[in-house]
Write a protein that holds these residues in place. Structure first.
Motif, PDB file in Angstrom:
ATOM      1  N   VAL A 142      -7.467   2.278   0.125  1.00 22.94           N
ATOM      2  CA  VAL A 142      -8.450   0.901  -0.234  1.00 22.94           C
ATOM      3  C   VAL A 142      -9.671   1.056  -1.047  1.00 22.94           C
ATOM      4  O   VAL A 142      -9.095   0.477  -2.379  1.00 22.94           O
ATOM      5  CB  VAL A 142      -8.850   0.653   0.910  1.00 22.94           C
ATOM      6  N   PHE A 143      -9.653   2.369  -1.572  1.00 22.76           N
ATOM      7  CA  PHE A 143     -10.746   2.570  -2.326  1.00 22.76           C
ATOM      8  C   PHE A 143     -10.934   3.704  -2.870  1.00 22.76           C
ATOM      9  O   PHE A 143     -11.073   4.356  -1.657  1.00 22.76           O
ATOM     10  CB  PHE A 143     -12.077   1.584  -2.171  1.00 22.76           C
ATOM     11  N   PRO A 144     -10.920   4.634  -3.091  1.00 23.03           N
ATOM     12  CA  PRO A 144     -10.911   3.736  -5.328  1.00 23.03           C
ATOM     13  C   PRO A 144     -10.184   3.254  -5.713  1.00 23.03           C
ATOM     14  O   PRO A 144      -8.663   4.142  -5.351  1.00 23.03           O
ATOM     15  CB  PRO A 144     -11.487   4.404  -6.089  1.00 23.03           C
ATOM     16  N   PRO A 145      -9.887   2.368  -6.108  1.00 25.29           N
ATOM     17  CA  PRO A 145      -7.917   2.307  -6.700  1.00 25.29           C
ATOM     18  C   PRO A 145      -7.211   2.902  -8.086  1.00 25.29           C
ATOM     19  O   PRO A 145      -6.369   2.514  -7.791  1.00 25.29           O
ATOM     20  CB  PRO A 145      -8.456   0.212  -6.728  1.00 25.29           C
ATOM     21  N   LYS A 146      -8.394   3.766  -9.116  1.00 25.42           N
ATOM     22  CA  LYS A 146      -7.824   4.190 -10.029  1.00 25.42           C
ATOM     23  C   LYS A 146      -7.248   5.196  -9.716  1.00 25.42           C
ATOM     24  O   LYS A 146      -7.893   6.442  -8.645  1.00 25.42           O
ATOM     25  CB  LYS A 146      -8.897   4.096 -10.937  1.00 25.42           C
ATOM     26  N   PRO A 147      -6.399   5.911  -9.885  1.00 21.77           N
ATOM     27  CA  PRO A 147      -5.309   6.676  -9.614  1.00 21.77           C
ATOM     28  C   PRO A 147      -5.876   8.419 -10.410  1.00 21.77           C
ATOM     29  O   PRO A 147      -6.552   9.420  -9.648  1.00 21.77           O
ATOM     30  CB  PRO A 147      -4.368   6.823 -10.217  1.00 21.77           C
TER      31      PRO A 147
END
Length: 267
Positions: A133-138
């Protein structure tokens, strides 16, 4: 080999730490990074080993983690040990898509690990699959292929605090709104390495928060912060029961630079 930290395990009931470094292969470095984490999957494998096998299990699991981290579908492959019970471990496996776990189990290194640790199990292993869910950045999930400086390459014990929450049906989004706000506030604090939010795939009322601190002092500061206290007050109305909590220390990766978010402000 994995080595113990300053005090012996018997004295502190603490973890072994591994000094074997990981560096991505050229093939792994060349893998394209997804634009977001909507397909990412976090699998937590819970392990309880027989007394006296802790070091062998840790060593086998680190070798498996190093090889697994080079798989194209693997973002991270952490090995952590329970701070209160050194016979308990968790393998935190983060995959880039739903096909990657099956591909992992087809590898030679997984088969070698499975066979090597088979007789070490005190109870059968169990696993939970969760959505990221969080964080959304790979970039805040994937192990960096190169560490930028000596500070990032430093081997350091980190303190992983896992929080489980069961939320009343229909109130999950309200819980997430409050929890993401707390995570964004916490993640920029000094001493906070990670503040992940996961949601069970098979039970959408169940959540796990993975918090990683650089020191026990940082953990204490965060737990006593005004925003953490406000978060607990806000979510109390959404919960079906008390929060569950467990503490762990890292065996793999050993370097602080492979625990910290790469881009905190843009998480």
């Amino acid at each position: 080999m994995c080595t113990r930290s300053a005090a012996s395990m018997a004295e502190r009931k603490g973890p072994m730490r591994c000094t074997r470094a990981y560096s991505a292969t050229p093939a792994a470095q060349a893998q394209a990074t997804p634009a977001d984490t909507r397909d990412y999957l976090s699998v937590h494998v819970f392990v309880n080993v027989k007394e006296g096998t802790e070091e062998d299990f840790a060593d086998a699991s680190v070798l498996n983690a190093i090889n697994s981290a080079d798989e194209p579908g693997v973002a991270r492959f952490d090995v952590i040990q329970n701070s209160e019970d050194p016979l308990k471990f968790v393998l935190v496996e983060v995959y880039k898509d739903g096909d990657a776990p099956a591909a992992h189990k087809e590898t030679e290194h997984y088969a070698a690990w499975r066979d090597r640790v088979a007789d070490m199990m005190a109870t059968p292993r169990s696993a939970v699959k969760m959505k990221v869910v969080f964080p959304p950045k790979p970039t805040n999930w994937d192990y960096p292929s190169v560490l930028d400086d000596d500070d990032e390459s430093e081997e350091q014990e980190v303190f992983c605090h896992h929080v489980t929450a069961r939320v009343m049906d229909g109130l999950q989004e309200s819980f997430l709104d409050a929890t993401i706000l707390n995570a964004r506030t916490s993640m920029v604090e000094d001493g906070v390495a990670r503040f992940d939010i996961l949601r069970h795939i098979d039970d959408e009322q169940q959540f796990m928060l993975v918090r990683v601190f650089k020191s026990l002092e940082a953990k204490e500061r965060q737990e006593n912060s005004m925003h953490e206290k406000q978060w607990k007050e806000d979510i109390a109305q959404y919960l079906e029961g008390p929060l569950g909590q467990a503490d762990f220390s890292n065996i793999f990766p050993p370097e602080i630079g492979r625990w910290e978010y790469r881009s905190k402000l843009a998480a």
